[in-house]
Design an enzyme around this catalytic site. Structure first.
Site, PDB file in Angstrom:
ATOM      1  N   ASN A  66     -82.787   4.695-107.067  1.00 52.03           N
ATOM      2  CA  ASN A  66     -81.402   4.282-107.600  1.00 52.03           C
ATOM      3  C   ASN A  66     -81.581   4.363-109.083  1.00 52.03           C
ATOM      4  OD1 ASN A  66     -80.021   4.086-105.034  1.00 52.03           O
ATOM      5  ND2 ASN A  66     -80.748   2.230-104.945  1.00 52.03           N
TER       6      ASN A  66
ATOM      7  N   HIS B 245     -71.125  -3.461 -98.275  1.00 51.24           N
ATOM      8  CA  HIS B 245     -72.526  -3.851 -98.507  1.00 51.24           C
ATOM      9  C   HIS B 245     -72.885  -4.856 -97.522  1.00 51.24           C
ATOM     10  CE1 HIS B 245     -76.887  -4.673-100.025  1.00 51.24           C
ATOM     11  NE2 HIS B 245     -76.761  -3.114 -99.778  1.00 51.24           N
TER      12      HIS B 245
ATOM     13  N   GLU C 211     -66.169  -2.425-103.056  1.00 49.87           N
ATOM     14  CA  GLU C 211     -67.261  -1.858-104.133  1.00 49.87           C
ATOM     15  C   GLU C 211     -66.462  -0.666-104.859  1.00 49.87           C
ATOM     16  OE1 GLU C 211     -70.432  -0.209-101.851  1.00 49.87           O
ATOM     17  OE2 GLU C 211     -70.448  -2.019-100.742  1.00 49.87           O
TER      18      GLU C 211
ATOM     19  N   SER D 288     -72.091   2.752-101.680  1.00 46.46           N
ATOM     20  CA  SER D 288     -73.849   3.036-101.783  1.00 46.46           C
ATOM     21  C   SER D 288     -74.197   4.255-100.998  1.00 46.46           C
ATOM     22  CB  SER D 288     -74.509   1.765-101.659  1.00 46.46           C
ATOM     23  OG  SER D 288     -74.226   1.274-100.242  1.00 46.46           O
TER      24      SER D 288
ATOM     25  N   ASP E 215     -67.574  -5.117-106.100  1.00 47.33           N
ATOM     26  CA  ASP E 215     -69.222  -4.773-106.321  1.00 47.33           C
ATOM     27  C   ASP E 215     -69.336  -3.487-107.081  1.00 47.33           C
ATOM     28  OD1 ASP E 215     -71.751  -3.856-105.694  1.00 47.33           O
ATOM     29  OD2 ASP E 215     -71.928  -5.083-104.010  1.00 47.33           O
TER      30      ASP E 215
ATOM     31  N   HIS F 299     -73.461   0.302-108.153  1.00 50.66           N
ATOM     32  CA  HIS F 299     -73.723   1.505-108.222  1.00 50.66           C
ATOM     33  C   HIS F 299     -72.973   2.150-109.366  1.00 50.66           C
ATOM     34  CE1 HIS F 299     -76.794   1.757-104.817  1.00 50.66           C
ATOM     35  NE2 HIS F 299     -75.844   0.888-104.305  1.00 50.66           N
TER      36      HIS F 299
ATOM     37  N   LYS G  69     -80.379  -1.029-110.555  1.00 50.62           N
ATOM     38  CA  LYS G  69     -80.324   0.293-110.020  1.00 50.62           C
ATOM     39  C   LYS G  69     -80.271   1.137-111.242  1.00 50.62           C
ATOM     40  CE  LYS G  69     -78.029  -1.532-106.055  1.00 50.62           C
ATOM     41  NZ  LYS G  69     -79.483  -1.579-105.175  1.00 50.62           N
TER      42      LYS G  69
HETATM   43  C1  LIG Z   1     -73.293  -2.038-102.916  1.00 52.00           C
HETATM   44  C2  LIG Z   1     -74.565  -2.886-103.099  1.00 52.00           C
HETATM   45  N1  LIG Z   1     -74.293  -4.182-103.451  1.00 52.00           N
HETATM   46  C3  LIG Z   1     -75.512  -5.063-103.512  1.00 52.00           C
HETATM   47  C4  LIG Z   1     -76.736  -4.725-103.302  1.00 52.00           C
HETATM   48  C5  LIG Z   1     -77.747  -5.619-103.521  1.00 52.00           C
HETATM   49  O1  LIG Z   1     -78.520  -5.538-104.817  1.00 52.00           O
HETATM   50  P1  LIG Z   1     -79.753  -5.791-105.171  1.00 52.00           P
HETATM   51  O2  LIG Z   1     -80.678  -4.613-104.786  1.00 52.00           O
HETATM   52  O3  LIG Z   1     -80.150  -5.972-106.662  1.00 52.00           O
HETATM   53  O4  LIG Z   1     -80.002  -7.185-104.327  1.00 52.00           O
HETATM   54  C6  LIG Z   1     -76.822  -3.278-103.155  1.00 52.00           C
HETATM   55  C7  LIG Z   1     -78.253  -2.720-103.378  1.00 52.00           C
HETATM   56  O5  LIG Z   1     -79.160  -2.608-102.265  1.00 52.00           O
HETATM   57  C8  LIG Z   1     -75.840  -2.480-103.018  1.00 52.00           C
HETATM   58  O6  LIG Z   1     -76.036  -0.866-102.764  1.00 52.00           O
END
Ligand SMILES: Cc1ncc(COP(=O)(O)O)c(C=O)c1O
Length: 387
Positions: free
Chosen positions: A48, A136, A180, A184, A209, A212, A241
């Site tokens: 990412n 997520h 989101e 993702s 969120d 991405h 990311k």
């Molecule tokens: C949409 C989403 N939110 C949260 C996360 C978690 O973030 P992190 O990898 O910083 O824990 C991710 C990544 O895995 C994600 O894709």
């Protein structure tokens, strides 16, 4: 074998029989959209690190400088002695980047979602919660901690969200929408303007969120929430990311941040992010607004990839970003294709249930600004040859 191991072996057997056993493999990110694995250099379509910042010298330098100056650890949680001037400065910089009143750092995106959602719901007793079907896992963790039932709307179907708000939300004292801005595993984006209008119509709080989208989309990479300034109540994003480092933020009103630093367990009861992490974030925030050329290049790469997949009759869903799925369907077919592509020199993750719905196992192709159009064309040719 210990008593515990007996239970764990049985559980692992079940995972293995379901064909879902996973293991760790060492890799090393390289510049130019490459990655090293098992002594080979592969073209990396799995990470990412969209803007190539993970190996950017400025991030490494500042992480090293801040470590030299302030040490390797922060010593305590933020509310005890763990808050340094650097934490406050970086948080002010994030707030400015997101055009919000205030921001708060978290150790990771997972931790931010898992901590903030239950804290919000504790302040909104009886709230009805509306979630996109594909949010997520970390948001589900937050909802599970809160013990809250969710009303799930079909993925990115804002008509369905509105129907649910009208049918399940009106009797509740408050409403919370969780979604989101870029998904993702699908690389599609939410219609922010419409989402905001729906939230306002139904007097709902909006949590988005931007894991991405941060760094890649919106003006100067400020995320899609920047398209609707001041309209998203709670913005979450990560530094792990496109920003090439580690950690996460929540951005919003001063009141939101004051509340969370008092009430979010995953903020209160954890050690403050260390200087190296802060240095890398600080450097990324200096670089990202000026990276329009890389963002435009990612757009061009995405268009080329989607056109190439479509020409080969491969479904890329509703992707319109740097994340492009090639939906294969069966789990074993997606896994086998990913393995053959790795043999051919391309690292492309196969994603399968439970991460994605059954029957939609896929290659998740993540573009990096270091890729060339030739890299994309070569991947397409390899997919065609290996399919
Ligand atoms: C949409 C989403 N939110 C949260 C996360 C978690 O973030 P992190 O990898 O910083 O824990 C991710 C990544 O895995 C994600 O894709």
């Amino acid at each position: 074998m210990s008593r515990l191991d007996v239970h764990l072996e049985a559980a692992l057997d079940r995972i293995t029989r379901a064909g879902q056993r996973r293991s760790l493999r060492a890799s090393a990110l390289l510049p130019g959209g490459r990655i090293e694995r098992a002594g080979r250099t592969l073209v990396d379509f799995s990470s990412n690190d969209y803007l190539g910042l993970a190996r950017h010298p400025l991030l490494a330098e500042r992480a090293a400088e801040w470590t030299q100056a302030h040490g390797a650890g922060s010593g305590a949680s933020r509310l005890v002695t763990g808050t340094s001037e650097a934490h406050l400065q970086v948080e002010a910089k994030i707030a400015a980047f997101k055009h919000c009143e205030a921001a708060l750092l978290f150790a990771s995106g997972w931790q931010a979602n898992a901590a903030v959602i239950p804290a919000l719901l504790a302040a909104m007793p009886g709230a009805a919660v509306f979630t996109d079907r594909l949010i997520h896992a970390s948001m589900h963790a937050g909802l599970a901690i809160a013990g809250t039932r969710q009303h799930r709307f079909a993925h990115n179907d804002l008509d369905h969200l509105e129907t649910l708000l009208a049918s399940k939300g009106t009797d509740a004292p408050a409403r919370l929408i969780l979604t989101e801005s870029v998904f993702s595993m699908d690389g599609d984006r939410v219609d922010m303007a419409r989402l905001v209008a729906i939230a306002q119509r139904h007097d709902a709080t909006l949590f988005v969120d931007e894991a991405h989208a941060t760094g890649v989309l919106g003006p100067q990479g400020r995320g899609l929430s920047a398209l609707v300034p001041g309209q998203v109540d709670v913005i979450m994003g990560t530094f792990s990311k496109a920003l090439g480092g580690f950690g996460a933020y929540i951005a919003g009103s001063r009141t939101l941040i004051d509340y969370l630093l008092n009430a979010a367990s995953g903020f209160v009861f954890t050690t403050a992010p260390p200087p190296a992490v802060l240095g890398a974030i600080d450097a990324a925030l200096d670089l990202v607004p000026g990276m329009d050329a890389q963002r435009s290049h990612l757009t061009v790469l995405g268009e080329r990839l989607r056109a190439g997949l479509a020409a080969r009759n491969l479904d890329h869903g509703a992707s319109s970003t740097q994340i492009v799925p090639a939906i294969i369907g069966a789990e074993d077919a997606a896994m086998a294709l990913s393995a053959r592509l790795e043999e051919a020199g391309f690292l492309v993750s196969a994603i399968r249930p439970p991460t994605v719905p059954p029957g939609t196992s896929r290659l998740r192709i993540a573009l990096r600004a270091g890729h060339s159009l030739n890299d994309v064309d070569a991947l397409l040719a390899a997919i065609e040859a290996q399919q």
